[in-house]
Design an enzyme around this catalytic site. Structure first.
Site, PDB file in Angstrom:
ATOM      1  N   GLY A  84     -49.720  34.743  30.477  1.00 11.90           N
ATOM      2  CA  GLY A  84     -50.096  36.084  30.055  1.00 11.90           C
ATOM      3  C   GLY A  84     -49.060  36.502  29.034  1.00 11.90           C
ATOM      4  O   GLY A  84     -47.949  35.971  29.017  1.00 11.90           O
ATOM      5  N   CYS A 115     -49.545  28.703  29.497  1.00  6.12           N
ATOM      6  CA  CYS A 115     -49.931  29.741  28.545  1.00  6.12           C
ATOM      7  C   CYS A 115     -48.704  30.236  27.757  1.00  6.12           C
ATOM      8  O   CYS A 115     -48.120  29.494  26.989  1.00  6.12           O
ATOM      9  CB  CYS A 115     -50.656  30.860  29.289  1.00  6.12           C
ATOM     10  SG  CYS A 115     -51.493  32.068  28.252  1.00  6.12           S
ATOM     11  N   HIS A 116     -48.312  31.486  27.939  1.00  6.86           N
ATOM     12  CA  HIS A 116     -47.138  32.039  27.258  1.00  6.86           C
ATOM     13  C   HIS A 116     -45.842  31.801  28.035  1.00  6.86           C
ATOM     14  O   HIS A 116     -44.758  32.095  27.534  1.00  6.86           O
ATOM     15  CB  HIS A 116     -47.307  33.551  27.047  1.00  6.86           C
ATOM     16  CG  HIS A 116     -48.303  33.913  25.994  1.00  6.86           C
ATOM     17  ND1 HIS A 116     -49.664  33.783  26.175  1.00  6.86           N
ATOM     18  CD2 HIS A 116     -48.144  34.404  24.746  1.00  6.86           C
ATOM     19  CE1 HIS A 116     -50.295  34.191  25.093  1.00  6.86           C
ATOM     20  NE2 HIS A 116     -49.404  34.562  24.202  1.00  6.86           N
ATOM     21  N   ALA A 117     -45.925  31.277  29.255  1.00  7.39           N
ATOM     22  CA  ALA A 117     -44.723  31.078  30.075  1.00  7.39           C
ATOM     23  C   ALA A 117     -43.717  30.086  29.488  1.00  7.39           C
ATOM     24  O   ALA A 117     -42.525  30.202  29.794  1.00  7.39           O
ATOM     25  CB  ALA A 117     -45.106  30.673  31.496  1.00  7.39           C
ATOM     26  N   TRP A 119     -42.368  30.403  26.875  1.00 10.34           N
ATOM     27  CA  TRP A 119     -41.355  31.286  26.286  1.00 10.34           C
ATOM     28  C   TRP A 119     -40.105  31.311  27.166  1.00 10.34           C
ATOM     29  O   TRP A 119     -38.991  31.387  26.657  1.00 10.34           O
ATOM     30  CB  TRP A 119     -41.881  32.715  26.187  1.00 10.34           C
ATOM     31  CG  TRP A 119     -42.489  33.107  24.882  1.00 10.34           C
ATOM     32  CD1 TRP A 119     -42.342  32.498  23.666  1.00 10.34           C
ATOM     33  CD2 TRP A 119     -43.341  34.236  24.679  1.00 10.34           C
ATOM     34  NE1 TRP A 119     -43.065  33.177  22.721  1.00 10.34           N
ATOM     35  CE2 TRP A 119     -43.681  34.255  23.313  1.00 10.34           C
ATOM     36  CE3 TRP A 119     -43.846  35.220  25.508  1.00 10.34           C
ATOM     37  CZ2 TRP A 119     -44.496  35.225  22.754  1.00 10.34           C
ATOM     38  CZ3 TRP A 119     -44.661  36.192  24.956  1.00 10.34           C
ATOM     39  CH2 TRP A 119     -44.979  36.191  23.593  1.00 10.34           C
TER      40      TRP A 119
END
Length: 190
Positions: A84, A115-117, A119
């Protein structure tokens, strides 16, 4: 090789996690026999739950079992990081969350980010020199951090598992189980 039925899994998230990216791995890991703990920072909005993002609006709350400040990395066999946009962006500003990610990476335990994890892996200094994937919009961030980015449903590099999006959840969850059962992985620390 540890059995998944003996594994203790930590899912670390905060408000704004992608609903399915927390709920699906949590359910699949629990169904396989693992003990799953959901942890969040004290700074989350509700005292005993975090709220997901589902489609174009806020989703359902998920119960929180532990505060990240009280976590001991040695008590867990794997770390799962749901994506997310909101969740990992908030967590990468939490020093304790980054300390936990670094602790799992340096210990050779399984770390799984979707996903965005990724990051969080970038922010923790754990992306350089690794094969990884992520949601397409953060590809440049992952590449700029020194990773070899691949457009594949699941990419594994010495026990670090990454996936692109909710469409990859079945493969992602299965790979987490497989990597846990392989045991600790020798790799460079974050």
């Amino acid at each position: 090789m540890p059995s998944i039925t003996q594994a203790k899994i930590l899912i670390m998230a905060t408000d704004g996690f992608e609903q399915s990216e927390l709920e699906v791995p949590k359910a699949k890991l629990a169904q396989a026999g693992a003990q799953v703990t959901v942890a969040a920072p004290k700074s989350r909005q509700a005292p005993d739950s975090i709220r997901g993002w589902d489609g174009a609006d806020w989703g359902r709350p998920v119960a929180v079992d532990a505060d990240i400040e009280s976590l001991d990395v040695s008590a867990y066999d794997a770390l799962v990081l749901p994506g997310g946009q909101i969740n990992p962006d908030k967590l990468r500003l939490e020093p304790k969350a980054l300390e936990i990610v670094r602790g799992f990476v340096s210990s050779g335990k399984v770390v799984a980010a979707i996903c965005h994890a990724p990051w969080l892996l970038v922010e923790a200094g754990a992306a350089k020199g690794r094969r990884m994937t992520s949601y397409a919009s953060i590809k440049t961030d992952v590449v700029n951090a020194g990773a070899d980015w691949r457009d594949e449903p699941v990419v594994t590099d010495q026990g670090i598992v990454t996936s692109r999006n909710p469409g990859d959840l079945d493969t992602f969850s299965a790979k987490i189980i497989e990597e846990i059962e392989e045991g600790r992985h020798d790799r460079a620390a974050a």
